[in-house]
Design a protein around this motif. Structure first.
Motif, short mmCIF file in Angstrom:
data_model
loop_
_atom_site.label_atom_id
_atom_site.label_comp_id
_atom_site.label_asym_id
_atom_site.label_seq_id
_atom_site.Cartn_x
_atom_site.Cartn_y
_atom_site.Cartn_z
N PRO A 115 -7.36 -11.95 28.32
CA PRO A 115 -8.11 -11.39 27.20
C PRO A 115 -8.17 -12.38 26.03
N SER B 2 -0.56 -11.52 29.89
CA SER B 2 -1.23 -12.15 28.75
C SER B 2 -0.49 -12.02 27.44
N GLN C 251 -6.55 -5.33 31.01
CA GLN C 251 -6.66 -6.60 31.72
C GLN C 251 -6.62 -6.37 33.23
#
Length: 184
Positions: A86, A39, A72
């Motif tokens: 996220p 991410s 995560q």
């Protein structure tokens, strides 16, 4: 000892042996699928946290992922194998109520639910009878894992309930036995 007891009591030799059997590349693949390093890395840069980590010791925490990466990954466990990205802002609306932004996207199944049920059971034993018993104070069922580095220069707890996933990391900055600067 069995894997559940090894998880609860941080008996890392069990995980080291399993990592040799399945192979360090497979271990890194699971970490990536869970969400470590997916991410926060921008599209124009690759995540380097796993460079040089295809070694048997990788399961012991030789890489340096960010707390957000670990949150995560554990959120993927909490979501029974569905990885989500996220996000900070859930929704942005204009004064007249028009929604102009919605945070979050649909998740992707990356692990089977039965595997995640077993994982959650093992991680719940860390809190019920192992190294993370202090987490019972939240008053909800908790699953998670503690971790420390050499000489306790860093300590982690990553955990989840059905409503929340969090990562807590503490680091000591100083010098090692040979006088070199250490930032863990």
């Amino acid at each position: 000892i069995d894997v559940v007891r090894a998880t609860a009591n941080s008996v890392n030799t069990v995980y080291a042996q399993m990592n040799v059997e399945v192979g360090p590349a497979a271990t890194l693949d699971v970490a990536r699928r869970a969400g470590v390093c997916t991410s926060w890395a921008r599209a124009d840069e690759d995540c380097t946290v796993f460079e040089g980590q295809e070694v048997p010791a990788n399961v012991l925490g030789t890489a340096s992922p960010h707390p957000l990466d670990m949150a995560q990954a554990y959120n993927t466990f909490a979501a029974q194998g569905v990885r989500t990205e996220p996000f900070i802002v859930a929704q942005v609306a204009t004064p007249d109520g028009e929604v102009v932004h919605t945070g979050g996207v649909e998740g992707e199944r990356v692990f089977a639910e039965d595997v995640m049920a077993d994982t959650t059971y093992a991680l719940s034993q860390v809190v019920e009878q192992g190294s993370g018993t202090k987490a019972r104070a939240v008053g909800h069922p908790v699953a998670g894992k503690t971790g420390t580095s050499q000489n306790n220069r860093s300590a982690w707890f990553i955990g989840y309930t059905t409503q929340l996933t969090t990562a807590v990391a503490m680091y000591q900055v100083g010098v090692d036995e040979e006088g070199r600067a250490v930032e863990e």
